[in-house]
Design an enzyme around this catalytic site. Structure first.
Site, short mmCIF file in Angstrom:
data_model
loop_
_atom_site.label_atom_id
_atom_site.label_comp_id
_atom_site.label_asym_id
_atom_site.label_seq_id
_atom_site.Cartn_x
_atom_site.Cartn_y
_atom_site.Cartn_z
N ASP A 78 0.83 -1.21 0.00
CA ASP A 78 0.00 0.00 0.00
C ASP A 78 0.86 1.26 0.00
OD1 ASP A 78 0.83 -0.69 2.67
OD2 ASP A 78 -0.53 0.85 3.41
N GLU A 139 0.01 -1.26 5.49
CA GLU A 139 1.08 -0.97 6.45
C GLU A 139 0.96 0.46 6.95
OE1 GLU A 139 5.21 0.34 7.68
OE2 GLU A 139 3.91 1.16 6.16
N GLU A 140 0.67 1.35 6.02
CA GLU A 140 0.76 2.78 6.31
C GLU A 140 -0.27 3.27 7.32
OE1 GLU A 140 3.11 4.59 5.41
OE2 GLU A 140 3.93 3.94 3.49
N HIS A 352 6.18 10.02 1.63
CA HIS A 352 4.94 10.60 2.15
C HIS A 352 4.79 12.07 1.74
CE1 HIS A 352 4.46 7.31 5.50
NE2 HIS A 352 4.90 6.83 4.35
ZN LIG Z 1 6.96 2.14 3.94
#
Ligand SMILES: [Zn+2]
Length: 379
Positions: A78, A139-140, A352
Site C-alpha cells: 500500500d 502498512e501505512e 509521504h
Molecule cells: Zn513504507
C-alpha cells in the site's frame, strides 16, 4: 545478472497501479501472479476484509537448492495518499512523480527489488536457501497486514524488510509503542448560575497533563498527549474530556512505567476532585484504554540478520551503519511474532510527500545488497 532497465520498467509499472491503503487488490493480484510465474508456492489471505479493505497479504515460498536458514523478505503493497494516478517521470537517473501525487517508492522500491532477485535466482540458476516473501497490505495506516498475517505458515526465523531510506542503514532497534486513550468525566452544571455544583473535566485534564512528564523522557523513551477533546459550551462546566496519548520506548519496562505514570497523573487529580452537594459526595471519574500498537525491534549486532545485512552492504562497496528508528513498521510486528527482522533502505527519499523520489542507481544497489544477503547466508 541484475538488469537495471528491467528494474526501472517494472518499477514504473508498479507505481502506476493505484494502491492506497485498503485498495491493494490490483497490485496483490499482480504480485501473486508474478510470484507464481517465478516458481514460488503462493498463498494469499483475506486479512483486509476485517478492515473493509479489498485485499490481503501475499506470501510466497521458493524451495531452496542449498542448505541454509530460510530467509524472509518483506515489503508493503500500500501507499499513502495522494497515491492514485501516479505519473512517474525519469530525469537524470532520478524517478519522481509529476508533483500531483506521491511516487510510491515507499514501498514499491522494496517490491521491485525482491522481484528482480527472484527472477535472477531462477534465470541464472543461482544456489539459494529457501526464500520466503511477504507482501503486506495496509502498512501505512496501522500495520494491519503484518498484524493479521499467520506467521506460523512461514518457516523463516529471520527477515529483511525493505522499507527505509538510506541504503547503507540497517535498522536493528525500534521502540515499543502504547496508545493511551483516557476519558475524564466531570459533572456538568451551569457555569454562570451554579458552577460550584459542577466538576470541570477540562480542569481535571489540565491539571493532570500539567503533572505528566511528557516529551523526551530519556534516551529510549518519549511520550505525548496528541489530542484533547471535550466541553460543550462556554456556559457549561465541562462534563467530558477525551485525551489521546502515546508513549514509546525501546525498553518495554520503561514503556509500561511511563504509561502508568500518565494514567496515575489523571487518577490522582480525579481522586481530589470531590465536591459536596446536599451532603452527597461527588467525584469525577476516568477510565483508560491502553493498546500496544506494536512491539519494538531489538536485534543485536551479532545476530544472524544483522551480520548478514552488514556483510552484504559492505560487499556492495558501501559503508554499513546500524541505526535505530523512532517509528513502527511491519518489522516491529514480525519481531513481536518471533521473526528476527531488520529494516533495510532502498534509496526512497522524501517519502509521504509529493516531492518523493528515488535514484535508479540506488534501486540497483539495493538489488545487489539483497543478492549478497542470499549468497552470504549459506557461504
Ligand atoms: Zn513504507
Amino acid at each position: 545478472m541484475i538488469n537495471g532497465k528491467r528494474i526501472v520498467d517494472e518499477f514504473l509499472h508498479l507505481v502506476c497501479i493505484d494502491s492506497e491503503s485498503l485498495n491493494e487488490k490490483e497490485i496483490a493480484d499482480y504480485l501473486a501472479k508474478k510470484l507464481k510465474e517465478l516458481g514460488l508456492d503462493v498463498w494469499v489471505d483475506n486479512g483486509g476484509g476485517k478492515f473493509k479493505g479489498n485485499a490481503g497479504n501475499v506470501m510466497g515460498r521458493l524451495k531452496g537448492n542449498v542448505k541454509g536458514e530460510p530467509l524472509l523478505f518483506i515489503a508493503h503493497m500500500d501507499t499513502v495518499k495522494p497515491g492514485n494516478g501516479v505519473k512517474p517521470i525519469i530525469e537524470n537517473g532520478v524517478i519522481k512523480s509529476d508533483g500531483n501525487t506521491i511516487l510510491g517508492s515507499d514501498d514499491k522500491s522494496g517490491i521491485v527489488v525482491i522481484l528482480e532477485i527472484l527472477r535472477i535466482l531462477k534465470k541464472d540458476n543461482i544456489p539459494h536457501p529457501e526464500i520466503e516473501i511477504l507482501f503486506t497490505f495496509a502498512e501505512e495506516i496501522g500495520l494491519y497486514g503484518a498484524k493479521t498475517v499467520d506467521t506460523n505458515r512461514l518457516h523463516s526465523k529471520c527477515g529483511f524488510a525493505l522499507d527505509s531510506e538510506e541504503i547503507e542503514n540497517i535498522i536493528i532497534k525500534a521502540p515499543f509503542q502504547n496508545s493511551i486513550k483516557i476519558d475524564i468525566y466531570g459533572i456538568e452544571s451551569h457555569a454562570g448560575v451554579v458552577p460550584e455544583k459542577g466538576i470541570s473535566a477540562i480542569e481535571v485534564a489540565a491539571e493532570a497533563i500539567n503533572n505528566m512528564k511528557l516529551g523526551r523522557i530519556d534516551s529510549e523513551t518519549t511520550a505525548n498527549v496528541g489530542i484533547i477533546e471535550g466541553g460543550k459550551a462556554a456556559n457549561i462546566v465541562a462534563g467530558h474530556v477525551k485525551l489521546i496519548c502515546e508513549a514509546r520506548s525501546h525498553n518495554v519496562d520503561k514503556l509500561e512505567k511511563q504509561t502508568k505514570h500518565m494514567i496515575d497523573a489523571v487518577n490522582n487529580v480525579v481522586r481530589n476532585s470531590e465536591i459536596n452537594i446536599n451532603k452527597k459526595k461527588l467525584i469525577a471519574k476516568s477510565n483508560e484504554t491502553v493498546i500496544r500498537e506494536f512491539d519494538g525491534i531489538s536485534v543485536d549486532k551479532d545476530e544472524f540478520p544483522a551480520i548478514l545485512a552488514y556483510k552484504a552492504i559492505e560487499k556492495t562497496g558501501l559503508k554499513p551503519r546500524f541505526e535505530q528508528s523512532g517509528g513502527g513498521s511491519d518489522a516491529n510486528i514480525l519481531n513481536g511474532k518471533g521473526i528476527k527482522t531488520v529494516i533495510l533502505g532502498t534509496g526512497m527519499s522524501n517519502v509521504h510527500t509529493k516531492e518523493e523520489f528515488i535514484k535508479v542507481k540506488n534501486l540497483i544497489k539495493t538489488a545487489e545488497i539483497v543478492g549478497n544477503i542470499i549468497r552470504l547466508s549459506y557461504e
